[in-house]
Design a protein around this motif. Structure first.
Motif: not given
Length: 184
Positions: A100-109, A40-41, A96-98
């Motif tokens: 998702a944004l947090y996770r995609v930024v993380q996945q993109a390194k 969890p974030i 939920g949007q925040l």
């Protein structure tokens, strides 16, 4: 009943049970391996998150706009040209949007790639450049760090994750509600 008949019934029952077990094992749907649940974030990390996307002009009809999602406030949109809505708009942002944004930024390194992928002034990171392609500026403030990346889609050699990240930001924030004409 003779003892041999009971013995034969017991063996037959055992065979039926074993065969039933094999049948069950072979016909049941395959089990999906359990996916590890992401951590969890913390709410404070989401509250301080800011993600900015600016789609820059190109040769042609590329949409030009900027959108900013703020964990402390909402979504701010500014439409330039080649979009359905010009000017500014605001919208609420969801947890939920925040997330998702947090996770995609993380996945993109995001924080581990170069800051500039274009051949203009100060540009680096391109093997070759295809002129006239659209470009984006992506800015992120996360976990008390801020980074801004300038990326031209014509830049050969840039991480493909940057173009995917820009598309995911649009998708998560539903910028199409402002950038695309309705099909009514």
């Amino acid at each position: 009943m003779p003892r041999s008949t009971l013995y034969l019934i017991a063996i037959l029952a055992g065979v039926i049970l074993v065969m039933g077990g094999f049948y069950w094992a072979l016909t049941r749907p395959p089990q999906q391996p359990s996916q590890p649940q992401p951590k969890p974030i913390p709410a404070s990390a989401l509250q301080h998150l800011q993600v900015f996307l600016h789609r820059k002009p190109c040769i042609g009809d590329c949409p030009v706009y900027a959108v900013l999602a703020k964990g402390s406030g909402g979504i701010e949109y500014a439409g330039g040209k080649n979009v359905a809505v010009t000017g500014t708009r605001t919208a609420p942002v969801t947890v939920g949007q925040l997330t998702a944004l947090y996770r995609v930024v993380q996945q993109a390194k995001f924080f581990s790639v170069k800051d500039v992928y274009h051949n203009g002034p100060g540009g680096t990171g391109c093997e070759t450049i295809e002129p006239g392609k659209p470009g984006v500026v992506i800015g992120v403030t996360r976990d008390a760090r801020t980074k801004v990346i300038h990326y031209d889609y014509g830049c050969q050699g840039a991480p493909a994750a940057l173009q995917r990240l820009a598309a995911k930001i649009d998708q998560i924030l539903d910028t199409a509600r402002w950038t695309q004409a309705s099909s009514d």
